[in-house]
Design an enzyme around this catalytic site. Structure first.
Site, PDB file in Angstrom:
ATOM      1  N   ASP A   1      17.343 -24.569  12.043  1.00  5.52           N
ATOM      2  CA  ASP A   1      16.029 -25.021  12.497  1.00  5.52           C
ATOM      3  C   ASP A   1      15.901 -26.533  12.448  1.00  5.52           C
ATOM      4  O   ASP A   1      16.758 -27.236  11.912  1.00  5.52           O
ATOM      5  CB  ASP A   1      14.907 -24.349  11.669  1.00  5.52           C
ATOM      6  CG  ASP A   1      15.200 -24.356  10.166  1.00  5.52           C
ATOM      7  OD1 ASP A   1      16.012 -25.183   9.719  1.00  5.52           O
ATOM      8  OD2 ASP A   1      14.614 -23.541   9.452  1.00  5.52           O
TER       9      ASP A   1
ATOM     10  N   ASN B   1       7.318 -17.077   1.071  1.00 12.04           N
ATOM     11  CA  ASN B   1       6.647 -15.984   1.801  1.00 12.04           C
ATOM     12  C   ASN B   1       7.649 -15.093   2.535  1.00 12.04           C
ATOM     13  O   ASN B   1       7.266 -14.293   3.368  1.00 12.04           O
ATOM     14  CB  ASN B   1       5.610 -16.551   2.784  1.00 12.04           C
ATOM     15  CG  ASN B   1       6.254 -17.442   3.845  1.00 12.04           C
ATOM     16  OD1 ASN B   1       7.468 -17.603   3.869  1.00 12.04           O
ATOM     17  ND2 ASN B   1       5.432 -18.019   4.703  1.00 12.04           N
TER      18      ASN B   1
ATOM     19  N   HIS C   1      10.107 -16.175   4.531  1.00  9.62           N
ATOM     20  CA  HIS C   1      10.606 -16.657   5.821  1.00  9.62           C
ATOM     21  C   HIS C   1      12.102 -16.960   5.746  1.00  9.62           C
ATOM     22  O   HIS C   1      12.637 -17.299   4.690  1.00  9.62           O
ATOM     23  CB  HIS C   1       9.793 -17.838   6.357  1.00  9.62           C
ATOM     24  CG  HIS C   1       9.991 -19.160   5.696  1.00  9.62           C
ATOM     25  ND1 HIS C   1       8.960 -19.882   5.128  1.00  9.62           N
ATOM     26  CD2 HIS C   1      11.095 -19.925   5.542  1.00  9.62           C
ATOM     27  CE1 HIS C   1       9.430 -21.021   4.663  1.00  9.62           C
ATOM     28  NE2 HIS C   1      10.725 -21.079   4.893  1.00  9.62           N
TER      29      HIS C   1
ATOM     30  N   GLU D   1       8.420 -17.273  10.252  1.00 12.67           N
ATOM     31  CA  GLU D   1       7.367 -16.962   9.291  1.00 12.67           C
ATOM     32  C   GLU D   1       6.993 -15.480   9.385  1.00 12.67           C
ATOM     33  O   GLU D   1       7.353 -14.805  10.356  1.00 12.67           O
ATOM     34  CB  GLU D   1       6.132 -17.824   9.608  1.00 12.67           C
ATOM     35  CG  GLU D   1       6.374 -19.328   9.503  1.00 12.67           C
ATOM     36  CD  GLU D   1       6.289 -19.849   8.069  1.00 12.67           C
ATOM     37  OE1 GLU D   1       6.451 -19.053   7.116  1.00 12.67           O
ATOM     38  OE2 GLU D   1       6.069 -21.060   7.909  1.00 12.67           O
TER      39      GLU D   1
END
Ligand code: GLP
Length: 246
Positions: free
Chosen positions: A67, A136, A138, A143
Site C-alpha cells: 500500500d 481493527n 485491517h 479496512e
C-alpha cells in the site's frame, strides 16, 4: 491457517526472515509482497544483515508493496516509498526495475491501481505475501468491510487507523485515503505470512482466528487460504482461546 507462537518479537522476526530467506535461496526469482509498519522492522533488519554478510541476494527477486498513502509524494518522509527505501530496498541489491510501490501522486489513481494489478500479473503473481495487522484487523489498508473480492484500489482510511498513524504526519493529520492491494490480490498469493506482536494486536488476532470469517474482520479471510501462517509473539496470542491450528 497455521499459527506459530514465539516468546517475543525477536523470535517472530528471526523466524519470518528465515522463511523468506529460505524461499529466496530455493527460488531467487521469488515475487514478494511486503508490508510497512513497526512490526516488520525486525524482519527487514535481519534480511539486510543476511545480505550484508554475503549470505543472501535479492537481485533476481521482484517486490510489490502492499500500500501507499494517496497524495503523498514518493519523497515525503511518511510515504511508504521512503519507508521501504530507508529500511529495505535501499540497503539490499534489489533491482530497481523490479521494485513496485503504488504511486500515491499518480494523476489518475484508478489507472495506477489497474497498472499495479497488471504488473503483479506480469510478474506471475505473488509467491510470498508478508502482512502486518491493524488493531481493527485491517491488512494492507483493507479496512473492515473491504470486499473479499476486491483488487488494488483507492480506499478511505478509518478514523482509528488515521489516529494510530497520525504521529508520522505534521499536525498529526494522516491522509484520508490510500491505494492498497485488494483482499483478492492478497488472497491469490501462493503463501501468506501474517506477523503480529504485542497486546494491542491480541484482540484482532483472536477475532481473526476464532470469530466467523467475515468482511468485517479482514484478516479472517486468511482462514480459507490454503497456505497462510500466523507468526505471533505471546502477547499477540494472549487472547486466543486454545485451538490454534485449523
Ligand atoms: C498500517 C499498514 C499495514 C500495517 C499496519 C500495522 O496501517 N498499512 O500494512 O500492517 O499499519 O502496523 P504496525 O506494524 O505498525 O502495527
Amino acid at each position: 491457517m497455521r499459527a506459530r507462537v514465539f516468546p517475543d518479537y525477536e523470535g517472530i522476526s528471526a523466524a519470518v526472515a528465515y522463511v523468506v530467506a529460505g524461499r529466496l535461496e530455493e527460488e531467487p526469482s521469488t515475487v514478494l509482497m511486503l508490508p510497512t509498519g513497526i512490526t516488520p522492522l525486525g524482519m527487514y533488519r535481519r534480511l539486510v544483515e543476511m545480505h550484508r554478510s554475503g549470505r543472501l541476494s535479492f537481485a533476481n527477486a521482484t517486490f510489490f508493496n502492499l500500500d501507499e498513502y494517496l497524495g503523498l509524494a514518493p519523497d515525503h518522509r511518511a510515504s511508504y516509498h521512503v519507508y521501504m527505501k530507508d529500511r529495505f530496498y535501499g540497503l539490499i541489491d534489489a533491482d530497481p526495475a523490479r521494485v513496485f510501490v503504488p504511486d500515491g501522486t499518480a494523476p489518475d489513481p484508478e489507472a495506477e491501481c489497474r497498472r499495479y494489478e497488471a504488473a503483479i500479473r506480469e510478474a506471475g503473481g505473488i509467491d510470498v505475501c508478508v502482512l502486518g495487522i491493524g488493531r481493527n484487523g485491517h491488512i494492507g489498508f483493507n479496512e473492515p468491510g473491504a470486499p473479499f473480492d476486491s483488487r488494488t484500489r483507492v480506499v478511505e482510511l478509518s478514523e482509528s487507523t488515521r489516529k494510530v498513524n497520525a504521529s508520522d504526519f505534521e499536525a498529526d493529520r494522516a491522509p484520508e485515503r490510500a491505494i492498497t492491494a485488494g483482499m483478492a490480490t492478497i488472497f491469490d498469493s501462493k503463501s501468506v505470512l501474517l506477523l503480529a506482536s504485542g497486546t494491542n494486536k491480541a484482540g484482532a488476532v483472536a477475532a481473526a482466528v476464532e470469530d466467523d470469517v467475515s468482511e468485517s474482520m479482514p484478516a479472517s479471510m486468511l482462514r480459507s487460504h490454503p497456505n497462510a501462517s500466523l507468526f505471533l509473539d505471546e502477547d499477540a496470542a494472549s487472547a486466543l482461546g486454545g485451538g490454534l491450528a485449523e
